[in-house]
Design a protein around this motif. Structure first.
Motif, mmCIF file in Angstrom:
data_model
loop_
_atom_site.group_PDB
_atom_site.id
_atom_site.type_symbol
_atom_site.label_atom_id
_atom_site.label_comp_id
_atom_site.label_asym_id
_atom_site.label_seq_id
_atom_site.Cartn_x
_atom_site.Cartn_y
_atom_site.Cartn_z
ATOM 1 N N ASN A 1 0.857 -1.186 0.000
ATOM 2 C CA ASN A 1 0.000 0.000 0.000
ATOM 3 C C ASN A 1 0.888 1.228 0.000
ATOM 4 O OD1 ASN A 1 0.851 -0.329 2.738
ATOM 5 N ND2 ASN A 1 -0.827 0.965 3.412
ATOM 6 N N GLY A 2 0.323 2.340 -0.434
ATOM 7 C CA GLY A 2 1.114 3.552 -0.550
ATOM 8 C C GLY A 2 0.272 4.783 -0.343
ATOM 9 N N PHE A 3 0.890 5.939 -0.492
ATOM 10 C CA PHE A 3 0.174 7.205 -0.314
ATOM 11 C C PHE A 3 0.944 8.317 -1.011
ATOM 12 C CE2 PHE A 3 3.481 7.622 2.749
ATOM 13 C CZ PHE A 3 3.622 8.973 3.017
ATOM 14 N N ARG A 4 0.246 9.400 -1.229
ATOM 15 C CA ARG A 4 0.859 10.643 -1.691
ATOM 16 C C ARG A 4 0.216 11.791 -0.941
ATOM 17 N NH1 ARG A 4 0.734 15.011 -5.163
ATOM 18 N NH2 ARG A 4 -1.381 14.579 -5.922
ATOM 19 N N ALA A 5 1.003 12.475 -0.141
ATOM 20 C CA ALA A 5 0.475 13.610 0.622
ATOM 21 C C ALA A 5 0.249 14.787 -0.306
ATOM 22 C CB ALA A 5 1.458 13.993 1.730
ATOM 23 N N PRO A 6 -0.780 15.597 -0.056
ATOM 24 C CA PRO A 6 -0.973 16.804 -0.877
ATOM 25 C C PRO A 6 0.270 17.689 -0.804
ATOM 26 C CG PRO A 6 -2.774 16.533 0.705
ATOM 27 C CD PRO A 6 -1.759 15.508 1.029
ATOM 28 N N THR A 7 0.734 18.155 -1.930
ATOM 29 C CA THR A 7 1.869 19.062 -1.905
ATOM 30 C C THR A 7 1.431 20.417 -1.374
ATOM 31 O OG1 THR A 7 1.487 19.868 -4.151
ATOM 32 C CG2 THR A 7 2.844 17.895 -3.922
ATOM 33 N N LEU A 8 2.402 21.185 -0.920
ATOM 34 C CA LEU A 8 2.081 22.534 -0.447
ATOM 35 C C LEU A 8 1.551 23.390 -1.591
ATOM 36 C CD1 LEU A 8 5.152 23.126 1.894
ATOM 37 C CD2 LEU A 8 2.784 22.664 2.581
ATOM 38 N N ALA A 9 2.050 23.150 -2.800
ATOM 39 C CA ALA A 9 1.550 23.903 -3.950
ATOM 40 C C ALA A 9 0.085 23.587 -4.211
ATOM 41 C CB ALA A 9 2.390 23.580 -5.185
ATOM 42 N N GLU A 10 -0.316 22.325 -4.092
ATOM 43 C CA GLU A 10 -1.715 21.967 -4.295
ATOM 44 C C GLU A 10 -2.624 22.633 -3.269
ATOM 45 O OE1 GLU A 10 -1.409 17.541 -6.321
ATOM 46 O OE2 GLU A 10 -1.144 17.775 -4.164
ATOM 47 N N GLN A 11 -2.090 22.923 -2.110
ATOM 48 C CA GLN A 11 -2.894 23.532 -1.062
ATOM 49 C C GLN A 11 -2.950 25.053 -1.173
ATOM 50 O OE1 GLN A 11 -2.246 21.692 2.978
ATOM 51 N NE2 GLN A 11 -0.650 20.575 1.906
ATOM 52 N N TYR A 12 -1.900 25.682 -1.759
ATOM 53 C CA TYR A 12 -1.819 27.138 -1.672
ATOM 54 C C TYR A 12 -1.717 27.852 -3.024
ATOM 55 C CZ TYR A 12 -0.969 26.269 3.274
ATOM 56 O OH TYR A 12 -1.087 25.854 4.582
ATOM 57 N N TYR A 13 -1.610 27.117 -4.117
ATOM 58 C CA TYR A 13 -1.377 27.752 -5.420
ATOM 59 C C TYR A 13 -2.584 28.574 -5.870
ATOM 60 C CZ TYR A 13 -0.339 28.208 -10.403
ATOM 61 O OH TYR A 13 -0.106 28.689 -11.657
ATOM 62 N N THR A 14 -2.312 29.725 -6.485
ATOM 63 C CA THR A 14 -3.330 30.599 -7.058
ATOM 64 C C THR A 14 -2.794 31.179 -8.355
ATOM 65 O OG1 THR A 14 -4.120 31.219 -4.853
ATOM 66 C CG2 THR A 14 -4.745 32.645 -6.672
ATOM 67 N N SER A 15 -3.654 31.294 -9.372
ATOM 68 C CA SER A 15 -3.213 31.928 -10.617
ATOM 69 C C SER A 15 -4.431 32.359 -11.419
ATOM 70 C CB SER A 15 -2.351 30.982 -11.461
ATOM 71 O OG SER A 15 -3.152 30.019 -12.109
ATOM 72 N N LEU A 16 -4.187 33.245 -12.408
ATOM 73 C CA LEU A 16 -5.210 33.646 -13.354
ATOM 74 C C LEU A 16 -4.537 33.820 -14.711
ATOM 75 C CD1 LEU A 16 -8.120 34.520 -14.000
ATOM 76 C CD2 LEU A 16 -7.415 36.870 -13.515
ATOM 77 N N SER A 17 -4.872 32.940 -15.654
ATOM 78 C CA SER A 17 -4.363 33.064 -17.018
ATOM 79 C C SER A 17 -5.494 33.561 -17.905
ATOM 80 C CB SER A 17 -3.840 31.721 -17.531
ATOM 81 O OG SER A 17 -4.855 30.744 -17.510
ATOM 82 N N THR A 18 -5.128 34.325 -18.937
ATOM 83 C CA THR A 18 -6.144 34.937 -19.802
ATOM 84 C C THR A 18 -5.904 34.568 -21.254
ATOM 85 O OG1 THR A 18 -4.864 36.977 -20.084
ATOM 86 C CG2 THR A 18 -6.401 36.876 -18.222
ATOM 87 N N THR A 19 -6.986 34.536 -22.018
ATOM 88 C CA THR A 19 -6.948 34.403 -23.469
ATOM 89 C C THR A 19 -7.534 35.678 -24.053
ATOM 90 O OG1 THR A 19 -9.172 33.447 -23.664
ATOM 91 C CG2 THR A 19 -7.352 31.926 -23.187
ATOM 92 N N PRO A 20 -7.503 35.845 -25.376
ATOM 93 C CA PRO A 20 -8.085 37.069 -25.946
ATOM 94 C C PRO A 20 -9.560 37.251 -25.622
ATOM 95 C CG PRO A 20 -6.643 36.021 -27.539
ATOM 96 C CD PRO A 20 -6.744 35.080 -26.376
ATOM 97 N N THR A 21 -10.265 36.156 -25.292
ATOM 98 C CA THR A 21 -11.714 36.289 -25.052
ATOM 99 C C THR A 21 -12.165 35.720 -23.710
ATOM 100 O OG1 THR A 21 -12.091 34.179 -26.194
ATOM 101 C CG2 THR A 21 -12.220 36.188 -27.511
ATOM 102 N N GLY A 22 -11.256 35.224 -22.881
ATOM 103 C CA GLY A 22 -11.675 34.582 -21.642
ATOM 104 C C GLY A 22 -10.561 34.533 -20.610
ATOM 105 N N ALA A 23 -10.794 33.747 -19.562
ATOM 106 C CA ALA A 23 -9.826 33.634 -18.477
ATOM 107 C C ALA A 23 -10.064 32.325 -17.734
ATOM 108 C CB ALA A 23 -9.942 34.819 -17.520
ATOM 109 N N ASN A 24 -9.006 31.823 -17.110
ATOM 110 C CA ASN A 24 -9.122 30.635 -16.265
ATOM 111 C C ASN A 24 -8.357 30.872 -14.978
ATOM 112 O OD1 ASN A 24 -9.736 27.646 -15.823
ATOM 113 N ND2 ASN A 24 -7.509 27.701 -15.602
ATOM 114 N N GLY A 25 -9.043 30.701 -13.848
ATOM 115 C CA GLY A 25 -8.410 30.924 -12.558
ATOM 116 C C GLY A 25 -8.322 29.659 -11.737
ATOM 117 N N VAL A 26 -7.257 29.565 -10.949
ATOM 118 C CA VAL A 26 -7.092 28.494 -9.967
ATOM 119 C C VAL A 26 -6.966 29.170 -8.603
ATOM 120 C CG1 VAL A 26 -5.676 26.563 -9.184
ATOM 121 C CG2 VAL A 26 -5.905 27.023 -11.633
ATOM 122 N N VAL A 27 -7.793 28.741 -7.655
ATOM 123 C CA VAL A 27 -7.771 29.353 -6.330
ATOM 124 C C VAL A 27 -7.382 28.309 -5.295
ATOM 125 C CG1 VAL A 27 -9.449 31.131 -6.897
ATOM 126 C CG2 VAL A 27 -10.253 28.932 -6.056
ATOM 127 N N ALA A 28 -6.778 28.758 -4.200
ATOM 128 C CA ALA A 28 -6.350 27.852 -3.140
ATOM 129 C C ALA A 28 -7.550 27.137 -2.538
ATOM 130 C CB ALA A 28 -5.594 28.633 -2.066
#
Length: 788
Positions: free
Chosen positions: A491-518
């Motif tokens: 059996n095994g496991f993978r702990a959530p990374t600190l980035a998965e818990q705290y990462y935030t970003s907002l990328s944009t296209t000419p007509t839209g946007a996609n955000g990732v929130v903590a």
């Protein structure tokens, strides 16, 4: 001195982290001694060899890596092992990192070791909106010199009980050179049939002895690759001006050393280190002249740039205490710093409000730190009732992880931010860390002459994720000299990374946007997020080894990997609800965008999955006398993943759409086959290998028509199987100089094309989320090796 050198080899083998191996027949050494190579991955038994391995392992030599013609370790391994694939990321920050996937699982579910020590991961989050790698921050294989590698051991089995978190799909252990080999120079230069992507990679490797008590090895590498462009005509302007779809431009310099020195006959000091600097540039989508004609009257293409520094150092002592007790004490420290800028862009809202906008922005920076200290002891006991020594090992580990996020400059997050990527604002400022403590124990022996068993157990405590216990049982039975059986349960496991818990970003296209929130932010909680839990896995493997003829070896290993609470980028909301969530988090969305093309998501325990597969390898050597010899080989991976459970968010909505489920289940090829041979005669060597990539199926989002930007209705894209032919012709020009000409993808094959109504502004011609045949076409190269 032979006695001391023997002790050095024995201590290194017994106290390195442990491994089992089965040599890749595809480019295996021509003669038998490679099969007797001692392995140090996947076991703490110091007597394990390739031929007698208890678990399925592949050994890849430095010569095999060179023979692929690839300057990147990732791409070299993809050509050598059918169970390894690479992400097809073409956008986002992770377009400039180098990672691999093993057995149809994502890159952060494979643990990377260097000399048996855990390697720190990158600080760069894979945040491309269309990829099974979304949310991963794995080890970047491109951040140390390839010339420092002696060989690589790939354990294709779960090993969390040995190494801890992340070893769900398997383990890749990079063994550095440790021989006084003089000076070796290597240069490979090539480009794509399309006439772009020129790449030069130049390495120097120097080894010397430290009197008669040790060794020192120094390596350096310089690599440059030009940008490629495989995009189609931009439908907005009916011209081929959009350079978004392609490889980034990159310049990288890396240095590394590996050393060992016997302070006394029973105590050795060892150390290894690496440093790398990378500068990369990647195009974003073209913006038309209508965006801001006062500054860019002919339109513009924003360029994302990465300035990255990565370093690692490990020091340790190992030796023999008394009465056969061996010990190893080490500490290793690694950091990765990434700074992202955006060039040739504008902030339209800043310009509207102030009449001015910069064209260069610092948008964000990340850093990741890992400090690991290990202590272990081992002894082999003679037990009268057993057919072999009882190998006992016990040890402890302490690790500190840290993850930092720094915002961009004020102009990068003013209003909706610049075109291409919004900078992180002050709310994204993060200083996160955690402590991990662990203890492990292991036993291995021969119950009977032909019956090996190996037991491992481990306990870990995470200050942010709680406790976990893991165990593994492996065994092998040699029926006779022609047939052996092996298998294991763990059996095994993978702990959530600190980035998965705290990462935030907002990328944009000419007509839209996609955000990732903590996931723990108020914005994510309003969208139904729950605190992240560790992934839990169960691994089963069973196989056999056949040696029916003197020069023929065959291995077959089946596996099943069940992962519960798998961490994915889920909880996708779009439209006005996504806009409201982003603005509640301090981000402003440009009012000119199409609301349905704005989405926001967070990381979640989105699904339970089950992966089943089989690895098959076979190798045969034919001696044609004065006409040379040929090493024939074939290797095959069959792989299938199913989602057993799709979890709901706290609002009662599924965390994964049909597209998200497809990323987990069908974005990886159902099979991958490599077959061919290598001919050697005198000064000549020729290698021809064929690779067949099985089909992939993905759910593509519509970007035009009545279902545009829907999160429920998708186009099912079937990418048919593809063949790739690799050829290498080499000649030993002088005693010191070897020259080789080669081609990868000789017949210039490309992936299946996607429909125009799923291609954003018509530019993207292929499914970049499929981990199948690359999208750049044929590649040719010249390789030179010179030794002093």
């Amino acid at each position: 001195m032979p006695k001391m050198r023997g002790f050095l080899l024995a201590s290194a083998a017994s106290l390195a982290a442990g491994t089992c191996v089965l040599s890749i027949p595809a480019l295996a050494a021509a003669d038998g001694p490679a099969d007797e190579q001692v392995i140090v991955t996947g076991t703490r038994d110091p007597h394990q060899t390739v031929r007698k391995s208890i678990s399925p392992i592949t050994v890849v030599s430095a010569q095999q890596l060179k023979a692929t013609g690839q300057p990147d370790l990732r791409d070299a391994l993809v050509q050598l092992d059918p169970s390894i694939t690479r992400p097809g990321v073409t956008s986002g920050n992770a377009n400039m990192t180098s990672t691999i996937s093993l057995r149809g699982l994502t890159s952060d579910q494979t643990l990377i070791l260097v000399n048996g020590k855990r390697r720190h991961s990158t600080s760069i989050m894979t945040d491309d909106t269309g990829s099974p790698e979304n949310g991963t921050t794995p080890v970047d294989l491109g951040m140390f010199p390839m010339s420092s590698i002696d060989h690589i051991e790939v354990l294709q089995d779960g090993a969390a009980a040995l190494y801890g978190s992340d070893a769900i799909a398997g383990v890749v252990n990079i063994i550095l050179k440790n021989k006084p080999s003089g000076l070796d120079l290597h240069s490979v230069n090539g480009g794509y049939y399309a006439g772009d992507g020129f790449t030069t990679d130049n390495t120097v490797s120097w080894g010397t002895s430290l009197t008669d008590r040790g060794y020192f090895h120094l390596d350096g590498e310089f690599k440059h690759q030009d940008h490629t462009n495989r995009g189609d005509i931009d439908t907005r302007v009916d011209k081929k001006v959009n350079q978004y779809f392609g490889n980034p431009q990159e310049t990288k310099v890396s240095l590394g050393y590996n050393m060992g020195y016997h302070i006394t006959n029973k105590v050795e000091f060892y150390s290894f280190s690496s440093y790398a600097h990378r500068a990369s540039w990647s195009y974003q989508n073209y913006r038309t002249p209508a965006i801001l004609p006062e500054i860019y009257p002919f339109g513009f293409s924003p360029v994302s740039s990465l300035d990255e520094d990565d370093f690692n150092v490990a020091v340790g002592f190992r030796g023999e205490l008394f009465d056969g007790w061996n010990w190893d004490l080490s500490t290793s420290y690694g950091e990765d710093h990434s700074h992202f800028d955006l060039n040739d862009s504008v902030n339209t809202m800043l310009y509207a409000d102030t009449g001015h906008t910069p064209t260069h922005f610092h948008v964000m920076s990340f850093s990741n730190r890992q400090w690991t200290t290990d202590f272990g002891i081992r002894k082999a006991f003679d037990v009268p009732l057993l057919a072999g020594p009882l190998n006992f090992s016990i040890g402890a580990q302490y690790r500190n992880d840290a993850y930092n996020v720094n915002p961009g400059d004020p102009a990068s997050y003013y209003g909706s931010g610049p075109q291409g990527q919004s900078g992180l604002n002050q709310l994204s400022y993060t200083r996160a860390s955690r402590d991990v403590t662990a203890g492990y124990v292991g036993l291995s022996t021969r119950l009977l002459k032909n019956w090996q068993v190996d037991f491992a157990g481990r306990f870990e405590h995470y200050t942010d994720s709680g406790d976990t216990e893991t165990g593994k049982v492996s065994m092998r039975y040699d029926v006779n000299k022609y047939l052996a059986l092996r298998g294991g349960i763990s059996n095994g496991f993978r702990a959530p990374t600190l980035a998965e818990q705290y990462y935030t970003s907002l990328s944009t296209t000419p007509t839209g946007a996609n955000g990732v929130v903590a996931v723990n932010s108020a914005t994510a909680r309003a969208l139904g997020s729950k605190p992240l839990r560790p992934e839990r896995s169960m691994n089963f493997s069973a196989g056999f080894l056949l040696n029916p003829l003197r020069n023929l070896n065959i291995t077959v290993d089946a596996y099943q990997i069940t992962v519960r609470h798998r961490i994915v980028e889920g909880g996708v909301y779009n439209g006005q609800r996504a806009i409201d969530a982003l603005e509640a988090g301090g981000y402003q969305v440009d009012s000119t965008v199409t609301p349905d093309s704005v989405s926001v998501q967070y990381f979640s325990n989105g699904a339970d999955t089950r992966t089943r597969g089989v690895n098959v390898t076979a190798g045969y050597r034919t001696d044609f006398g004065r006409y040379g010899r040929v090493n024939w080989d074939v290797s095959l991976n069959l792989n299938e993943t199913k989602v057993l459970r799709d979890y709901l968010d706290s609002n009662g909505n599924p965390l994964l759409s049909a597209q998200g489920i497809g990323y987990l289940t069908t974005a990886f090829p159902r099979n991958k086959l490599i077959f061919g041979g290598s001919w050697h005669k005198g000064k000549w060597d020729v290698s021809i290998h064929e690779m067949r990539w099985g089909h992939t199926i993905n759910q593509l989002q519509y970007v035009t028509g009545p279902n545009a930007w829907s999160n429920q209705i998708f186009y099912q894209m079937y990418s048919k199987p593809k063949f790739q032919t690799n050829v290498l012709v080499g000649y030993q020009a002088t005693e010191r100089l070897h020259v080789a000409l080669g081609a990868n993808n000789l017949f210039n094959e490309y992936p299946s094309r996607i429909p125009l109504n799923t291609s954003y502004v018509g530019v993207v011609p292929y499914d970049s989320s499929a981990q199948q045949l690359g999208f750049n076409g044929g590649y040719y190269y010249l390789s030179l090796d010179y030794s002093l």
